[in-house]
Design a protein around this motif. Structure first.
Motif, PDB file in Angstrom:
ATOM      1  N   ASP A   1      37.429 -20.567  28.142  1.00 51.52           N
ATOM      2  CA  ASP A   1      36.601 -21.423  29.002  1.00 51.52           C
ATOM      3  C   ASP A   1      35.291 -21.825  28.315  1.00 51.52           C
ATOM      4  O   ASP A   1      34.216 -21.801  28.916  1.00 51.52           O
ATOM      5  N   GLY A   2      35.410 -22.181  27.028  1.00 50.00           N
ATOM      6  CA  GLY A   2      34.260 -22.714  26.300  1.00 50.00           C
ATOM      7  C   GLY A   2      33.310 -21.704  25.711  1.00 50.00           C
ATOM      8  O   GLY A   2      32.324 -22.079  25.089  1.00 50.00           O
ATOM      9  N   LYS A   3      33.583 -20.387  25.888  1.00 52.20           N
ATOM     10  CA  LYS A   3      32.710 -19.355  25.332  1.00 52.20           C
ATOM     11  C   LYS A   3      33.490 -18.494  24.341  1.00 52.20           C
ATOM     12  O   LYS A   3      34.639 -18.149  24.600  1.00 52.20           O
ATOM     13  N   PRO A   4      32.857 -18.113  23.221  1.00 53.16           N
ATOM     14  CA  PRO A   4      33.528 -17.194  22.299  1.00 53.16           C
ATOM     15  C   PRO A   4      33.598 -15.794  22.916  1.00 53.16           C
ATOM     16  O   PRO A   4      32.572 -15.225  23.280  1.00 53.16           O
ATOM     17  N   TRP A   5      34.810 -15.283  23.049  1.00 56.14           N
ATOM     18  CA  TRP A   5      35.014 -13.951  23.616  1.00 56.14           C
ATOM     19  C   TRP A   5      35.288 -12.908  22.535  1.00 56.14           C
ATOM     20  O   TRP A   5      34.917 -11.746  22.686  1.00 56.14           O
TER      21      TRP A   5
ATOM     22  N   TRP B   1      23.822 -15.839  20.551  1.00 52.75           N
ATOM     23  CA  TRP B   1      24.585 -16.675  21.481  1.00 52.75           C
ATOM     24  C   TRP B   1      24.341 -16.330  22.944  1.00 52.75           C
ATOM     25  O   TRP B   1      24.304 -17.187  23.801  1.00 52.75           O
ATOM     26  N   PHE B   2      24.208 -15.012  23.230  1.00 49.35           N
ATOM     27  CA  PHE B   2      24.178 -14.581  24.634  1.00 49.35           C
ATOM     28  C   PHE B   2      22.894 -13.862  25.031  1.00 49.35           C
ATOM     29  O   PHE B   2      22.773 -13.373  26.153  1.00 49.35           O
ATOM     30  N   SER B   3      21.935 -13.785  24.099  1.00 46.71           N
ATOM     31  CA  SER B   3      20.646 -13.125  24.367  1.00 46.71           C
ATOM     32  C   SER B   3      20.839 -11.709  24.896  1.00 46.71           C
ATOM     33  O   SER B   3      20.110 -11.264  25.777  1.00 46.71           O
ATOM     34  N   GLN B   4      21.834 -11.029  24.358  1.00 49.18           N
ATOM     35  CA  GLN B   4      22.100  -9.638  24.740  1.00 49.18           C
ATOM     36  C   GLN B   4      22.196  -8.794  23.484  1.00 49.18           C
ATOM     37  O   GLN B   4      23.025  -9.076  22.614  1.00 49.18           O
TER      38      GLN B   4
ATOM     39  N   ILE C   1      36.715  -8.026  17.407  1.00 50.46           N
ATOM     40  CA  ILE C   1      35.473  -7.541  17.999  1.00 50.46           C
ATOM     41  C   ILE C   1      35.212  -8.340  19.267  1.00 50.46           C
ATOM     42  O   ILE C   1      35.191  -9.576  19.247  1.00 50.46           O
ATOM     43  N   PHE C   2      35.013  -7.627  20.370  1.00 46.72           N
ATOM     44  CA  PHE C   2      34.818  -8.269  21.673  1.00 46.72           C
ATOM     45  C   PHE C   2      33.338  -8.547  21.903  1.00 46.72           C
ATOM     46  O   PHE C   2      32.511  -7.632  21.859  1.00 46.72           O
ATOM     47  N   LEU C   3      33.006  -9.791  22.154  1.00 45.87           N
ATOM     48  CA  LEU C   3      31.628 -10.188  22.438  1.00 45.87           C
ATOM     49  C   LEU C   3      31.300  -9.923  23.907  1.00 45.87           C
ATOM     50  O   LEU C   3      32.200  -9.685  24.723  1.00 45.87           O
ATOM     51  N   THR C   4      30.015  -9.962  24.255  1.00 45.64           N
ATOM     52  CA  THR C   4      29.618  -9.574  25.617  1.00 45.64           C
ATOM     53  C   THR C   4      30.099 -10.549  26.681  1.00 45.64           C
ATOM     54  O   THR C   4      30.053 -10.248  27.869  1.00 45.64           O
ATOM     55  N   SER C   5      30.560 -11.716  26.267  1.00 40.34           N
ATOM     56  CA  SER C   5      31.108 -12.689  27.228  1.00 40.34           C
ATOM     57  C   SER C   5      32.504 -12.304  27.709  1.00 40.34           C
ATOM     58  O   SER C   5      32.998 -12.868  28.679  1.00 40.34           O
ATOM     59  N   SER C   6      33.144 -11.357  27.050  1.00 39.32           N
ATOM     60  CA  SER C   6      34.524 -10.978  27.383  1.00 39.32           C
ATOM     61  C   SER C   6      34.558  -9.990  28.546  1.00 39.32           C
ATOM     62  O   SER C   6      33.560  -9.326  28.852  1.00 39.32           O
TER      63      SER C   6
ATOM     64  N   TYR D   1      33.319  -5.840  29.017  1.00 40.56           N
ATOM     65  CA  TYR D   1      32.025  -5.245  29.374  1.00 40.56           C
ATOM     66  C   TYR D   1      31.677  -5.405  30.844  1.00 40.56           C
ATOM     67  O   TYR D   1      30.516  -5.249  31.220  1.00 40.56           O
ATOM     68  N   ASP D   2      32.657  -5.675  31.688  1.00 35.76           N
ATOM     69  CA  ASP D   2      32.389  -5.829  33.119  1.00 35.76           C
ATOM     70  C   ASP D   2      31.717  -4.600  33.713  1.00 35.76           C
ATOM     71  O   ASP D   2      30.847  -4.695  34.568  1.00 35.76           O
ATOM     72  N   HIS D   3      32.138  -3.427  33.270  1.00 38.16           N
ATOM     73  CA  HIS D   3      31.586  -2.177  33.821  1.00 38.16           C
ATOM     74  C   HIS D   3      31.011  -1.340  32.686  1.00 38.16           C
ATOM     75  O   HIS D   3      31.241  -0.147  32.603  1.00 38.16           O
ATOM     76  N   VAL D   4      30.255  -2.026  31.793  1.00 35.38           N
ATOM     77  CA  VAL D   4      29.818  -1.352  30.580  1.00 35.38           C
ATOM     78  C   VAL D   4      28.822  -0.238  30.874  1.00 35.38           C
ATOM     79  O   VAL D   4      27.949  -0.356  31.712  1.00 35.38           O
ATOM     80  N   LEU D   5      29.006   0.883  30.171  1.00 34.71           N
ATOM     81  CA  LEU D   5      28.053   1.996  30.167  1.00 34.71           C
ATOM     82  C   LEU D   5      27.561   2.147  28.732  1.00 34.71           C
ATOM     83  O   LEU D   5      27.970   1.428  27.846  1.00 34.71           O
TER      84      LEU D   5
END
Length: 195
Positions: A88-92, A152-155, A178-183, A186-190
């Motif tokens: 959806d237009g974002k690098p994951w 890219w994601f300011s994270q 390697i999974f970027l934070t847009s993927s 990290y929905d429930h990242v600790l």
């Protein structure tokens, strides 16, 4: 628009990582589910977004990182392919694949003609495909992919990656992702920490 938001890094991008068994890294259940998934990552990404695309960063013969040579048990130049997987237009996902020149020229695999098509789609169609154990790595903020993620994601946070060796048509391919934070990883990242 996508290109302006996420300018492509200069190929080759990746730097060495410390790879280890998944049980050596603290993972949430969501992270474990994605990192240890045995099927096609391409198909899974497609099922989690409306529009999937591959952006080729580069594919050429060069000497892989020392630890990649050790993993493949060879010290010769190999073909290095790096791509970004967009949803959806974002690098994951940033993906790096390494295989012999003979694999690139193998008529059964047609790896020289992949371009902006998914390697996973090609591999998982093959009936003789086998894969080795999955290894996991924590990617520090200071790693080049961590810096891209920040840009890219300011994270600024550790990322997670995985890799494994695929065997098919008499060839071996080392594929890391390697999974970027847009993927969704990290929905429930600790806090991610090595044990």
């Amino acid at each position: 628009m996508t290109t302006e938001l996420y300018p492509a890094p200069t190929f080759p991008v990746s730097e060495p990582l410390k790879w280890q068994a998944p049980d050596k890294v603290e993972l949430t259940s969501t992270q474990h589910d994605w990192l240890c998934f045995e099927g096609s990552l391409t198909q899974r990404l497609k099922s989690n977004c409306g529009h999937f695309e591959v952006r080729l960063l580069g594919q050429q013969e060069m000497l892989p990182h020392n630890e990649e040579c050790r993993r493949l048990k060879q010290s010769q130049p190999a073909v290095v392919r790096e791509v970004l997987l967009y949803c959806d237009g974002k690098p994951w996902v940033f993906a790096r694949s390494i295989f012999a020149k003979s694999a690139e020229n193998n008529e059964q695999l047609q790896l020289s003609e992949l371009g902006n098509r998914s390697l996973g789609d090609s591999l998982f169609q093959r009936e003789d495909l086998t894969s080795g154990p999955i290894e996991v790595a924590t990617v520090a903020e200071s790693h080049v992919i961590g810096k891209l993620n920040q840009q890219w994601f300011s994270q600024s946070k550790p990322l997670l990656g995985r890799r494994r060796i695929f065997s098919t048509a008499g060839e071996q391919l080392l594929v890391s992702e390697i999974f970027l934070t847009s993927s969704p990883l990290y929905d429930h990242v600790l806090e991610v920490q090595s044990k």
